[in-house]
Design an enzyme around this catalytic site. Structure first.
Site, PDB file in Angstrom:
ATOM      1  N   CYS A   2     -38.673 -22.940  25.254  1.00 27.63           N
ATOM      2  CA  CYS A   2     -38.541 -23.670  25.989  1.00 27.63           C
ATOM      3  C   CYS A   2     -38.805 -25.714  26.188  1.00 27.63           C
ATOM      4  O   CYS A   2     -39.010 -25.750  25.136  1.00 27.63           O
ATOM      5  CB  CYS A   2     -40.448 -23.828  27.300  1.00 27.63           C
ATOM      6  SG  CYS A   2     -40.803 -22.075  27.278  1.00 27.63           S
ATOM      7  N   ARG A  28     -31.462 -24.775  23.702  1.00 26.66           N
ATOM      8  CA  ARG A  28     -32.608 -24.379  22.906  1.00 26.66           C
ATOM      9  C   ARG A  28     -33.031 -22.955  23.328  1.00 26.66           C
ATOM     10  O   ARG A  28     -33.646 -22.388  23.404  1.00 26.66           O
ATOM     11  CB  ARG A  28     -33.827 -24.887  23.307  1.00 26.66           C
ATOM     12  CG  ARG A  28     -34.319 -25.958  23.094  1.00 26.66           C
ATOM     13  CD  ARG A  28     -35.389 -26.733  23.622  1.00 26.66           C
ATOM     14  NE  ARG A  28     -36.695 -26.959  23.084  1.00 26.66           N
ATOM     15  CZ  ARG A  28     -37.184 -26.890  21.965  1.00 26.66           C
ATOM     16  NH1 ARG A  28     -37.023 -27.628  20.917  1.00 26.66           N
ATOM     17  NH2 ARG A  28     -38.519 -26.473  21.652  1.00 26.66           N
ATOM     18  N   TRP A  78     -38.271 -20.410  28.679  1.00 25.45           N
ATOM     19  CA  TRP A  78     -37.776 -19.436  28.475  1.00 25.45           C
ATOM     20  C   TRP A  78     -39.141 -18.165  28.285  1.00 25.45           C
ATOM     21  O   TRP A  78     -40.518 -18.326  27.142  1.00 25.45           O
ATOM     22  CB  TRP A  78     -37.621 -19.221  26.092  1.00 25.45           C
ATOM     23  CG  TRP A  78     -36.340 -18.646  25.551  1.00 25.45           C
ATOM     24  CD1 TRP A  78     -35.906 -17.216  25.488  1.00 25.45           C
ATOM     25  CD2 TRP A  78     -37.657 -17.783  24.920  1.00 25.45           C
ATOM     26  NE1 TRP A  78     -36.158 -17.213  24.930  1.00 25.45           N
ATOM     27  CE2 TRP A  78     -36.340 -17.125  24.396  1.00 25.45           C
ATOM     28  CE3 TRP A  78     -39.663 -17.412  23.928  1.00 25.45           C
ATOM     29  CZ2 TRP A  78     -37.413 -16.261  23.577  1.00 25.45           C
ATOM     30  CZ3 TRP A  78     -39.123 -16.944  23.058  1.00 25.45           C
ATOM     31  CH2 TRP A  78     -37.609 -15.899  22.733  1.00 25.45           C
ATOM     32  N   ASN A 104     -45.504 -26.742  26.911  1.00 27.87           N
ATOM     33  CA  ASN A 104     -45.121 -25.220  25.883  1.00 27.87           C
ATOM     34  C   ASN A 104     -45.572 -24.363  25.277  1.00 27.87           C
ATOM     35  O   ASN A 104     -46.634 -25.147  24.854  1.00 27.87           O
ATOM     36  CB  ASN A 104     -43.393 -25.906  25.091  1.00 27.87           C
ATOM     37  CG  ASN A 104     -42.437 -26.166  25.657  1.00 27.87           C
ATOM     38  OD1 ASN A 104     -41.947 -25.721  26.696  1.00 27.87           O
ATOM     39  ND2 ASN A 104     -41.525 -27.814  25.421  1.00 27.87           N
ATOM     40  N   GLY A 105     -45.197 -22.804  24.440  1.00 27.12           N
ATOM     41  CA  GLY A 105     -46.634 -22.300  23.267  1.00 27.12           C
ATOM     42  C   GLY A 105     -47.382 -21.363  24.099  1.00 27.12           C
ATOM     43  O   GLY A 105     -46.787 -20.893  25.924  1.00 27.12           O
ATOM     44  N   GLU A 488     -28.976  -7.646   3.629  1.00 25.19           N
ATOM     45  CA  GLU A 488     -29.361  -8.225   3.885  1.00 25.19           C
ATOM     46  C   GLU A 488     -28.228  -9.968   3.377  1.00 25.19           C
ATOM     47  O   GLU A 488     -27.679 -10.617   3.939  1.00 25.19           O
ATOM     48  CB  GLU A 488     -30.347  -8.849   5.011  1.00 25.19           C
ATOM     49  CG  GLU A 488     -30.750 -10.037   5.367  1.00 25.19           C
ATOM     50  CD  GLU A 488     -29.990 -10.474   6.707  1.00 25.19           C
ATOM     51  OE1 GLU A 488     -30.127 -11.333   7.146  1.00 25.19           O
ATOM     52  OE2 GLU A 488     -28.884  -9.322   7.148  1.00 25.19           O
ATOM     53  N   LYS A 492     -24.810 -12.321   5.039  1.00 23.82           N
ATOM     54  CA  LYS A 492     -25.148 -13.205   4.719  1.00 23.82           C
ATOM     55  C   LYS A 492     -23.962 -14.125   4.624  1.00 23.82           C
ATOM     56  O   LYS A 492     -23.366 -14.789   5.368  1.00 23.82           O
ATOM     57  CB  LYS A 492     -26.505 -14.523   5.083  1.00 23.82           C
ATOM     58  CG  LYS A 492     -27.429 -14.369   5.835  1.00 23.82           C
ATOM     59  CD  LYS A 492     -27.697 -14.847   6.943  1.00 23.82           C
ATOM     60  CE  LYS A 492     -28.300 -14.026   8.187  1.00 23.82           C
ATOM     61  NZ  LYS A 492     -27.537 -12.562   8.372  1.00 23.82           N
ATOM     62  N   GLU A 495     -21.024 -12.877   6.832  1.00 27.08           N
ATOM     63  CA  GLU A 495     -20.495 -13.672   7.869  1.00 27.08           C
ATOM     64  C   GLU A 495     -19.850 -14.916   7.864  1.00 27.08           C
ATOM     65  O   GLU A 495     -19.162 -15.680   8.164  1.00 27.08           O
ATOM     66  CB  GLU A 495     -22.061 -13.312   8.387  1.00 27.08           C
ATOM     67  CG  GLU A 495     -22.966 -12.634   8.650  1.00 27.08           C
ATOM     68  CD  GLU A 495     -23.802 -12.077   9.368  1.00 27.08           C
ATOM     69  OE1 GLU A 495     -23.760 -11.459  11.066  1.00 27.08           O
ATOM     70  OE2 GLU A 495     -24.265 -12.957   9.660  1.00 27.08           O
ATOM     71  N   HIS A 511     -23.431   4.618 -10.681  1.00 19.84           N
ATOM     72  CA  HIS A 511     -22.913   5.570 -10.263  1.00 19.84           C
ATOM     73  C   HIS A 511     -21.645   4.492  -8.995  1.00 19.84           C
ATOM     74  O   HIS A 511     -21.143   4.360  -8.034  1.00 19.84           O
ATOM     75  CB  HIS A 511     -23.769   6.119  -8.982  1.00 19.84           C
ATOM     76  CG  HIS A 511     -25.308   6.781  -9.656  1.00 19.84           C
ATOM     77  ND1 HIS A 511     -24.900   8.145 -10.255  1.00 19.84           N
ATOM     78  CD2 HIS A 511     -26.163   6.283  -9.713  1.00 19.84           C
ATOM     79  CE1 HIS A 511     -25.960   8.660  -9.959  1.00 19.84           C
ATOM     80  NE2 HIS A 511     -26.862   7.055 -10.617  1.00 19.84           N
ATOM     81  N   LYS A 610     -23.279 -13.905  18.963  1.00 19.55           N
ATOM     82  CA  LYS A 610     -24.143 -14.356  18.501  1.00 19.55           C
ATOM     83  C   LYS A 610     -25.020 -12.177  19.145  1.00 19.55           C
ATOM     84  O   LYS A 610     -26.016 -12.419  18.865  1.00 19.55           O
ATOM     85  CB  LYS A 610     -24.800 -15.460  19.085  1.00 19.55           C
ATOM     86  CG  LYS A 610     -26.498 -15.250  19.580  1.00 19.55           C
ATOM     87  CD  LYS A 610     -27.244 -15.922  17.956  1.00 19.55           C
ATOM     88  CE  LYS A 610     -28.087 -15.646  17.149  1.00 19.55           C
ATOM     89  NZ  LYS A 610     -28.202 -15.843  15.130  1.00 19.55           N
TER      90      LYS A 610
END
Length: 615
Positions: A2, A28, A78, A104-105, A488, A492, A495, A511, A610
């Site tokens: 937020c 944000r 948010w 916020n929080g 992963e 990255k 990408e 193999h 995204k």
């Protein structure tokens, strides 16, 4: 997460400053927005809107604007508690509408406080934890807003940054911080407070970064910062810093790219993912979002994890966590393929759908298939109110704030962490001992410190990235928990740097893949001190015997690895379950710097989005 904006100053600047600040905080991510301003007659003018700031602007444009005073607050929300709605949007007010605040929080003890305040006769209109703070301030308010805020926050458990105004004190703005960012901007007879400098920079570049446990009181065109616990006897002398960033850079908090900002944020994001959920004495975890289905978990005999891309690799880690820790069969499935198979699913199957956005079309379709077969379906998502959060039987939020860069970093480590916590929860219902559960919980508590130690080697990774940036092909190898990490890591670098990369298990090397090894094919090997360390050393020996260059992710203090590795990315010593999460971070940093050295658009790689909302 937020966004907070607060303003004290010239009456004609209150509303424009608040609205401009909200626009600067749109990066944000948010689901609603609102403002509250003290009028010259001590009334409060407030408007809220679901959706973007432009929707709030339209509502304000329809209103007859009063004469404003000196003070106002604004917020982009948010959601964490309650779906996106005008009632749940900030600013929130007390039962008597005299206290207004933004927050916020997450307040962990809000339910307890809410019940107490209801018993005092206070009414609530929203589903949020924030409204509890407003009523708690009102409970203590006796004509001194600063004093009331001090007493209220003494009872809060969790994280917060708040900005508070009162209709009875039109010349005062009070703010406080604990575990969430808050910055004060100092202008000429005007002050701006905000979640970060991006909302301040258009007014002033002179700022003070508030620390946890500090309370800010602005009145009579002056400000005072005090320690919350010091009874306000001794004002603090704070350093005023000069911000040199432009407005675009400020939204990234001084980082050149959002991706590096988000990599660096993982100390906080992992703490937030665990906050209020770890029970060390019980060797267990708690998820409020799973309370309603916990009895059903006792009858589960199989776990299926759904995801795609980065989320799928988090699921691959989760598969190992469930089998090792909970002692239950588990399978990670690529969600696009799931519904075209005929997987064995029944009412004793727990299906966990993992998605940062909560809108991934393939995963939504797979959820529908699992529900038709009677499975218990829960979600792990980062976006409150998203489709997956609504259609699943229950679920858990990441609580890591928005992830703006297309390549996922903090979402992956949060997803893996929460899946580990799921495995502990189910394990404690089965055969996981108290002692083993306590150890795992203590390991999780170390994550923020381990992240910080890993990030301390960032410059070393940057240096070795210069040579990697010149290659066109890479191989990543790992074993056991580090096999998904290798996958992963390869994703990255594909990408964001467009280098062809293969991720594989060390056991696969002989193999077929070993045919690719020569002096022009570097290998990134994850070889930390874990239960398969010796096996991974053997794989490195095989690569070296074929003139391959090896860059190793290794445990600090490992002298043996120095004899084999061409270059090393060091990580701190930790358990292998937690190590898989930590080992991801140097690979993220490597991919970032390789992309930078290749001159590419780090945050917006070509052809990618995204959130993939179509199949």
């Amino acid at each position: 997460m937020c966004g907070i904006v607060g303003y004290y100053g010239y009456s004609e600047e209150v509303l424009p400053t608040l609205m401009n600040g909200l626009k600067r905080l749109e990066y944000r991510g948010y689901d609603s927005a609102g403002v509250a301003l003290v009028c010259s007659n001590k009334d409060i003018f407030a408007r809220k809107a679901v959706g973007k700031v432009v929707a709030l602007e339209e509502k304000i444009a329809e209103a007859t604007l009063p004469e404003f005073g000196h003070v106002g607050i604004a917020h982009t929300r948010w959601a964490t508690h309650g779906v996106p709605s005008e009632a749940n949007a900030h600013p929130h007010h007390s039962f008597d509408k005299k206290i207004w605040l933004v927050h916020n929080g997450i307040i962990e003890n809000y339910a307890e406080l809410k019940n107490r305040l209801k018993a005092e006769g206070m009414e609530f209109y929203s589903q949020t934890d924030t409204e509890v703070i407003a009523n708690l301030v009102a409970y203590y308010y006796k004509g001194d807003l600063q004093n009331a805020v001090q007493h209220a926050i003494a009872e809060l458990q969790g994280a917060y940054a708040i900005a508070v105004i009162a209709s009875d004190e039109p010349d005062r703005l009070v703010a406080a911080k604990m575990g969430a960012p808050l910055v004060l901007g100092i202008g000429v007879e005007e002050f701006v407070i905000a979640s970060d400098v991006s909302a301040i920079i258009s007014k002033t570049r002179d700022v003070i970064f508030l620390e946890d446990g500090e309370l800010l009181n602005i009145s009579e065109h002056n400000y005072i910062i005090r320690d919350i616990k010091d009874d306000f006897l001794n004002p603090l002398s704070k350093l005023v810093e000069r911000v040199e960033w432009d407005e675009e850079a400020a939204s990234k908090e001084g980082f050149e790219h959002f991706l590096m900002k988000e990599i660096t944020e993982q100390k906080r994001s992992l703490a937030d993912s665990c906050r209020g959920r770890l029970l060390e004495e019980e060797g267990n975890v708690k998820f409020g979002g799973l309370f309603d289905v916990q009895d059903r978990l006792k009858d589960i005999d199989r776990v299926v994890l759904l995801g795609i891309g980065t989320s799928y690799y988090a699921c691959k880690l989760g598969e190992l966590y469930f089998e090792d820790i909970a002692g239950i069969p588990a399978k990670a499935e690529m969600s696009p393929e799931f519904r075209y198979k005929n997987p064995y699913i029944d009412e004793h199957t727990w299906v966990i759908a993992v998605s940062q956005s909560g809108e991934t079309a393939d995963t939504i379709a797979a959820i529908s298939e699992a529900q038709q077969k009677g499975a218990l379906v829960t979600g792990i998502v980062n976006t409150v109110g998203s489709t997956i959060s609504r259609i699943t039987d229950a679920g858990v939020y990441n609580h890591i704030g928005p992830e703006i860069s297309v390549a996922s970093t903090k979402a992956f480590t949060s997803q893996a962490t929460i899946l580990l916590m799921h495995a502990i929860l189910l394990g404690r219902m089965r055969n996981l001992s108290l002692t083993d559960g306590q150890k795992l919980v203590r390991d999780l508590q170390q994550l923020p410190e381990l992240v910080e130690k890993t990030l301390a080697h960032k410059s070393e990774v940057e240096e070795l990235a210069k040579n990697i940036a010149k290659t066109d092909n890479l191989m990543y190898i790992g074993r056991k928990y580090n096999f998904p990490v290798a996958l992963e890591g390869a994703l990255k670098i594909k990408e964001i740097s467009y280098i062809h990369a293969e991720g594989l298990s060390g056991g696969e090397l002989k193999h077929g893949f070993i045919a690719l090894i020569d002096e022009n094919m570097p290998t990134i090997a994850i070889a930390t001190k874990d239960s398969v360390y010796d096996k991974q050393l053997s794989n490195i020996e095989e690569i070296k015997a074929r003139s391959g260059k090896v860059i190793v992710v290794a445990t600090e203090g490992d002298e043996q690895i120095k004899e084999l590795a061409d270059q090393i990315m060091w990580v701190p010593e930790c358990s292998e379950e937690i190590g898989a999460i930590i080992n991801t971070i140097p690979l993220q940093i490597l991919a970032y710097y390789v992309s930078v050295f290749r001159g590419l658009d780090v945050d917006k790689p070509r052809n990618l989005a995204k959130s993939v909302t179509v199949e």
